[in-house]
Design a protein around this motif. Sequence first.
Motif, PDB file in Angstrom:
ATOM      1  N   PHE A  35      15.940   2.187  91.520  1.00 24.18           N
ATOM      2  CA  PHE A  35      16.084   3.501  92.146  1.00 24.18           C
ATOM      3  C   PHE A  35      16.963   4.390  91.279  1.00 24.18           C
ATOM      4  CE2 PHE A  35      14.779   1.264  96.070  1.00 24.18           C
ATOM      5  CZ  PHE A  35      13.739   2.117  96.408  1.00 24.18           C
TER       6      PHE A  35
ATOM      7  N   LYS B  80      18.438   8.512  90.672  1.00 23.23           N
ATOM      8  CA  LYS B  80      18.651   9.815  91.321  1.00 23.23           C
ATOM      9  C   LYS B  80      18.865  10.877  90.251  1.00 23.23           C
ATOM     10  CE  LYS B  80      21.331  11.939  95.031  1.00 23.23           C
ATOM     11  NZ  LYS B  80      22.597  11.949  95.770  1.00 23.23           N
TER      12      LYS B  80
ATOM     13  N   ASP C 100      22.651   5.165  86.804  1.00 21.65           N
ATOM     14  CA  ASP C 100      21.300   4.614  86.982  1.00 21.65           C
ATOM     15  C   ASP C 100      20.669   4.215  85.653  1.00 21.65           C
ATOM     16  OD1 ASP C 100      21.914   5.187  89.529  1.00 21.65           O
ATOM     17  OD2 ASP C 100      20.498   6.836  89.775  1.00 21.65           O
TER      18      ASP C 100
ATOM     19  N   SER D  12      27.062  12.922  95.180  1.00 19.49           N
ATOM     20  CA  SER D  12      27.624  12.768  96.531  1.00 19.49           C
ATOM     21  C   SER D  12      28.380  11.458  96.722  1.00 19.49           C
ATOM     22  CB  SER D  12      26.576  12.984  97.621  1.00 19.49           C
ATOM     23  OG  SER D  12      25.330  12.521  97.243  1.00 19.49           O
TER      24      SER D  12
ATOM     25  N   THR E  75      28.590   8.391  97.724  1.00 16.60           N
ATOM     26  CA  THR E  75      28.928   7.513  98.853  1.00 16.60           C
ATOM     27  C   THR E  75      28.998   6.048  98.403  1.00 16.60           C
ATOM     28  OG1 THR E  75      26.652   7.215  99.608  1.00 16.60           O
ATOM     29  CG2 THR E  75      27.873   9.054 100.555  1.00 16.60           C
ATOM     30  N   GLY E  76      28.202   5.681  97.403  1.00 11.91           N
ATOM     31  CA  GLY E  76      28.268   4.329  96.846  1.00 11.91           C
ATOM     32  C   GLY E  76      27.793   3.242  97.800  1.00 11.91           C
TER      33      GLY E  76
ATOM     34  N   SER F  75      24.353   3.063  99.006  1.00 13.29           N
ATOM     35  CA  SER F  75      22.886   2.985  99.121  1.00 13.29           C
ATOM     36  C   SER F  75      22.353   1.578  98.882  1.00 13.29           C
ATOM     37  CB  SER F  75      22.227   3.961  98.140  1.00 13.29           C
ATOM     38  OG  SER F  75      22.588   5.274  98.471  1.00 13.29           O
TER      39      SER F  75
END
Length: 259
Positions: free
Chosen positions: A6, A8, A37, A122, A124-125, A127
């Motif tokens: 994945f 982003k 990523d 963003s 949040t770490g 996912s």
Amino acid sequence: MKIIVFVKQVPDSAASVAVEDGKVTWGDAPLVINPWDEYAVEAALALTEAHGGDVVAISMGSEDAKEALKHSLAMGCAEAILINDPAFAGADSAAAARILAAAAQKVGDADLVIFGKQAIDSDTGVSAAMTARVLGWPAITLVAAIDALDADAKTIQAQRAMEEGRQVVSSKLPAVLSIVKDYGEPRYPSFMGIRKASKAEIPMWSAADLGITAPEAVVSWPEIMSPPAREIANEIIEGGSPEEIAATLADKIMAEKVL
Ligand SMILES: Cc1cc2nc3c(=O)[nH]c(=O)nc-3n(C[C@H](O)[C@H](O)[C@H](O)COP(=O)(O)OP(=O)(O)OC[C@H]3O[C@@H](n4cnc5c(N)ncnc54)[C@H](O)[C@@H]3O)c2cc1C
């Protein structure tokens, strides 16, 4: 092996961030693949080079996110898919995890789903762990090295990067990993890869394609604030010998209770 990675699309880390009307803006800074990523793509490609198989790169976002997917194709991923549906706008991390998990299930037969450590926009770490939870698969987070993988026995042994050292972890496959930069430098896209990526057709999957309705977002982020500016007063100590200046500086530091 089939590995899903994945990726982003995020604003360039060199961009200056501003807050306008409670919203974060990066101005017209270029969008790039989330730097973490690239390490995830590198890990996925290295594993398929060692054990056979293909890597499928998936991103959820606007059509701009195709650039992150093209970068992944240029690095060597075999396929790329964009998850794009206006109904997914405003997804919180839990909703995003459900959407990403649905995409992994639609691809099917994956041995590993690999994430970067966190997204630099963003941050949040969460996912990787949340997607693992939705899939019902084990999660190994903050992976710095993969020591062993047995594609037939469906097992993996990895090293997790901890502040105090490395932790060796074993798990069954399929599993979800998040990768940290200790894993090793990501490869540069090859010339052939860039050519292939520039011609690639990237399919787009909507909620209907995934067979889901848009999950409800519970967390919202109504306002974002810049930290208040700190008041700083500068003073230059002038005159006297270096020893006298140092003594004056030391007195001031003690008076301010810095030491
Ligand atoms: C300003 C702002 C604040 C937010 N705050 C919260 C919050 O407090 N709580 C909350 O639940 N949600 C929040 N969100 C929503 C959240 O950012 C998204 O749900 C996002 O898809 C997942 O979080 P992340 O970007 O922080 O990813 P992280 O969990 O930091 O990213 C880890 C990895 O997940 C993968 N990944 C993440 N997003 C995608 C994607 N869209 N496509 C493909 N791969 C992806 C990448 O591999 C990435 O390296 C916020 C969004 C914004 C814009």
